[in-house]
Design a protein around this motif. Structure first.
Motif, PDB file in Angstrom:
ATOM      1  N   HIS A  42       5.602  -7.464   4.305  1.00  0.00           N
ATOM      2  CA  HIS A  42       4.265  -7.862   4.770  1.00  0.00           C
ATOM      3  C   HIS A  42       4.253  -8.044   6.289  1.00  0.00           C
ATOM      4  O   HIS A  42       3.284  -7.663   6.962  1.00  0.00           O
ATOM      5  CB  HIS A  42       3.842  -9.173   4.103  1.00  0.00           C
ATOM      6  CG  HIS A  42       3.476  -9.033   2.654  1.00  0.00           C
ATOM      7  ND1 HIS A  42       3.093  -7.843   2.088  1.00  0.00           N
ATOM      8  CD2 HIS A  42       3.425  -9.959   1.652  1.00  0.00           C
ATOM      9  CE1 HIS A  42       2.818  -8.024   0.807  1.00  0.00           C
ATOM     10  NE2 HIS A  42       3.017  -9.301   0.518  1.00  0.00           N
ATOM     11  N   LEU A  47       0.596  -7.788   7.759  1.00  0.00           N
ATOM     12  CA  LEU A  47      -0.189  -8.600   6.831  1.00  0.00           C
ATOM     13  C   LEU A  47       0.097 -10.092   6.965  1.00  0.00           C
ATOM     14  O   LEU A  47      -0.611 -10.913   6.382  1.00  0.00           O
ATOM     15  CB  LEU A  47       0.087  -8.156   5.390  1.00  0.00           C
ATOM     16  CG  LEU A  47      -0.257  -6.697   5.075  1.00  0.00           C
ATOM     17  CD1 LEU A  47       0.113  -6.366   3.641  1.00  0.00           C
ATOM     18  CD2 LEU A  47      -1.735  -6.419   5.327  1.00  0.00           C
ATOM     19  N   THR A  49       1.861 -13.288   9.856  1.00  0.00           N
ATOM     20  CA  THR A  49       2.064 -13.601  11.268  1.00  0.00           C
ATOM     21  C   THR A  49       3.207 -12.774  11.841  1.00  0.00           C
ATOM     22  O   THR A  49       4.290 -12.683  11.255  1.00  0.00           O
ATOM     23  CB  THR A  49       2.380 -15.096  11.431  1.00  0.00           C
ATOM     24  OG1 THR A  49       1.309 -15.851  10.875  1.00  0.00           O
ATOM     25  CG2 THR A  49       2.546 -15.451  12.904  1.00  0.00           C
ATOM     26  N   HIS A 235       1.076 -14.549  -0.415  1.00  0.00           N
ATOM     27  CA  HIS A 235      -0.176 -13.810  -0.237  1.00  0.00           C
ATOM     28  C   HIS A 235      -0.374 -13.478   1.242  1.00  0.00           C
ATOM     29  O   HIS A 235      -0.049 -14.294   2.113  1.00  0.00           O
ATOM     30  CB  HIS A 235      -1.358 -14.645  -0.737  1.00  0.00           C
ATOM     31  CG  HIS A 235      -1.371 -14.839  -2.220  1.00  0.00           C
ATOM     32  ND1 HIS A 235      -2.313 -14.266  -3.040  1.00  0.00           N
ATOM     33  CD2 HIS A 235      -0.542 -15.533  -3.047  1.00  0.00           C
ATOM     34  CE1 HIS A 235      -2.075 -14.602  -4.292  1.00  0.00           C
ATOM     35  NE2 HIS A 235      -1.002 -15.369  -4.320  1.00  0.00           N
ATOM     36  N   PRO A 236      -0.919 -12.295   1.547  1.00  0.00           N
ATOM     37  CA  PRO A 236      -1.190 -11.942   2.947  1.00  0.00           C
ATOM     38  C   PRO A 236      -2.151 -12.924   3.610  1.00  0.00           C
ATOM     39  O   PRO A 236      -2.910 -13.634   2.935  1.00  0.00           O
ATOM     40  CB  PRO A 236      -1.820 -10.543   2.832  1.00  0.00           C
ATOM     41  CG  PRO A 236      -1.333 -10.005   1.526  1.00  0.00           C
ATOM     42  CD  PRO A 236      -1.220 -11.195   0.621  1.00  0.00           C
ATOM     43  N   ASN A 237      -2.135 -12.941   4.945  1.00  0.00           N
ATOM     44  CA  ASN A 237      -2.972 -13.863   5.713  1.00  0.00           C
ATOM     45  C   ASN A 237      -4.445 -13.790   5.338  1.00  0.00           C
ATOM     46  O   ASN A 237      -5.147 -14.803   5.312  1.00  0.00           O
ATOM     47  CB  ASN A 237      -2.837 -13.562   7.213  1.00  0.00           C
ATOM     48  CG  ASN A 237      -1.714 -14.348   7.858  1.00  0.00           C
ATOM     49  OD1 ASN A 237      -1.274 -15.360   7.322  1.00  0.00           O
ATOM     50  ND2 ASN A 237      -1.239 -13.887   9.000  1.00  0.00           N
ATOM     51  N   GLU A 238      -4.939 -12.581   5.093  1.00  0.00           N
ATOM     52  CA  GLU A 238      -6.368 -12.395   4.870  1.00  0.00           C
ATOM     53  C   GLU A 238      -6.784 -12.603   3.415  1.00  0.00           C
ATOM     54  O   GLU A 238      -7.964 -12.468   3.087  1.00  0.00           O
ATOM     55  CB  GLU A 238      -6.781 -10.982   5.312  1.00  0.00           C
ATOM     56  CG  GLU A 238      -6.487 -10.683   6.778  1.00  0.00           C
ATOM     57  CD  GLU A 238      -7.163 -11.680   7.711  1.00  0.00           C
ATOM     58  OE1 GLU A 238      -8.333 -12.028   7.465  1.00  0.00           O
ATOM     59  OE2 GLU A 238      -6.513 -12.122   8.676  1.00  0.00           O
ATOM     60  N   ALA A 239      -5.850 -12.922   2.534  1.00  0.00           N
ATOM     61  CA  ALA A 239      -6.175 -13.067   1.109  1.00  0.00           C
ATOM     62  C   ALA A 239      -7.080 -14.276   0.886  1.00  0.00           C
ATOM     63  O   ALA A 239      -6.833 -15.365   1.412  1.00  0.00           O
ATOM     64  CB  ALA A 239      -4.899 -13.206   0.291  1.00  0.00           C
ATOM     65  N   ARG A 240      -8.127 -14.086   0.092  1.00  0.00           N
ATOM     66  CA  ARG A 240      -9.075 -15.150  -0.229  1.00  0.00           C
ATOM     67  C   ARG A 240      -9.475 -15.037  -1.697  1.00  0.00           C
ATOM     68  O   ARG A 240      -9.467 -13.948  -2.274  1.00  0.00           O
ATOM     69  CB  ARG A 240     -10.344 -15.042   0.634  1.00  0.00           C
ATOM     70  CG  ARG A 240     -10.111 -15.117   2.142  1.00  0.00           C
ATOM     71  CD  ARG A 240      -9.735 -16.529   2.584  1.00  0.00           C
ATOM     72  NE  ARG A 240      -9.666 -16.632   4.032  1.00  0.00           N
ATOM     73  CZ  ARG A 240      -8.585 -16.358   4.760  1.00  0.00           C
ATOM     74  NH1 ARG A 240      -7.475 -15.932   4.154  1.00  0.00           N
ATOM     75  NH2 ARG A 240      -8.600 -16.481   6.068  1.00  0.00           N
TER      76      ARG A 240
END
Length: 313
Positions: A42, A47, A49, A235-240
């Motif tokens: 990632h 995905l 930091t 989970h990737p940073n942008e996962a919501r």
């Protein structure tokens, strides 16, 4: 000594350097195997930091004690160990504090030392889940992390474990390793399976190990009132995910992220090694010079645990 440095994109550089010498309180380890972590994939793919380049990654590794610095009395040359150095495992040798090494039990293959770091996270997840005796648990994601969760949960307190996994081969392996049911989430009936298995109550604990937001949402919908969801997969940073806060509050749910296992987790994980089926979890082995190919395979998601090291092939 060779080491692999990530230099950006999908590229690694194999570097030659002098043999490192352990200082007081340190040990040099001959690295035998280092596991490719999906978190590293990632990071490479942007995905998570970003980290400074070049980077010496590799935090899941084990090997044999090769040299001992002054004041080290707890370890001996030739002893197989798991390493908690935090990085530096993609190399022929690594040096670190003796207190960050954990001897492997007799008879355990030295390559399995590379599994101790992720297993320490899983030990923490199972312990902190506080599974009631005889409970039903849900596991989403039957990758290498999930398959260890399955074995630990079924060997501790869980009377029944339901696995949700889209890959048919992984579902079959989960059943062989102790799952009571293995469901394809793409068929859309996970909640029905959970309801039938628990007489409508929901599972006591759900372990999310896939790193997929949809799977985390499945876990939150499947736990009983007062139940727990343990986030094992990264989970990737942008996962919501959408979350109904009223339902979450009213149902007295607990959502807990698991990150690392500490020294106690490492020690416990090492002691679990002889009691788990781990060889089926290792799908690929690559020599250090082929590390970029190892990461390409990890990126596809087709394999299970991928090891990089010396003399593996």
């Amino acid at each position: 000594m060779r080491s692999a440095a990530w230099i950006g994109g999908r590229e690694f550089e194999i570097r030659e350097g002098p043999e490192p010498e352990p200082g007081p309180g340190e040990v040099r380890v001959r690295v035998r195997a280092c596991g490719v972590c999906q978190t590293e994939v990632h990071i490479m793919d942007g995905l998570l930091t970003q980290i400074n380049l070049p980077s010496m990654m590799g935090h899941e590794f084990g090997g044999e004690v090769e040299a001992i610095g002054a004041d080290v009395t707890s370890l001996e040359v030739g002893m197989p160990v798991a390493c908690q150095f935090g990085a530096g495992g993609y190399a022929d040798q690594a040096v670190g504090p003796a207190e960050r090494l954990f001897p492997l039990p007799d008879g355990v293959p030295v390559q399995h030392g590379a599994l101790v770091e992720p297993m320490a996270c899983i030990v923490a997840a199972v312990e902190q889940a506080e599974l009631p005796m005889g409970a039903t648990a849900l596991l989403t994601g039957a990758g290498p992390m999930g398959l260890v969760v399955l074995q630990l949960a079924s060997r501790s307190r869980a009377a029944r474990v339901i696995v949700s996994e889209p890959n048919a081969d992984r579902r079959a392996l989960a059943l062989r390793l102790g799952a009571d049911q293995a469901v394809d989430p793409g068929e859309g009936h996970l909640e029905e399976v959970v309801a039938e298995a628990t007489r409508g109550a929901g599972v006591a604990v759900a372990f999310e190990s896939s790193g997929q937001p949809a799977a985390l949402a499945d876990c939150l919908r499947s736990v009983a009132d007062g139940g727990s969801v343990m986030m094992v997969g990264v989970h990737p940073n942008e996962a919501r995910i959408p979350l109904n806060l009223y339902d979450f509050h009213r149902s007295r749910l607990r959502l807990l992220g698991i990150w690392g296992g500490g020294r106690d987790g490492f020690r416990a994980a090492a002691q679990w090694l002889p009691h788990l089926e781990l060889e089926p979890l290792i799908s690929h082995r690559f020599e250090l010079a082929d590390i970029a190919e190892a990461f390409d395979v990890a990126r596809t998601g087709e394999g299970l645990k991928i090891l990089v090291g010396t003399g593996l092939c």
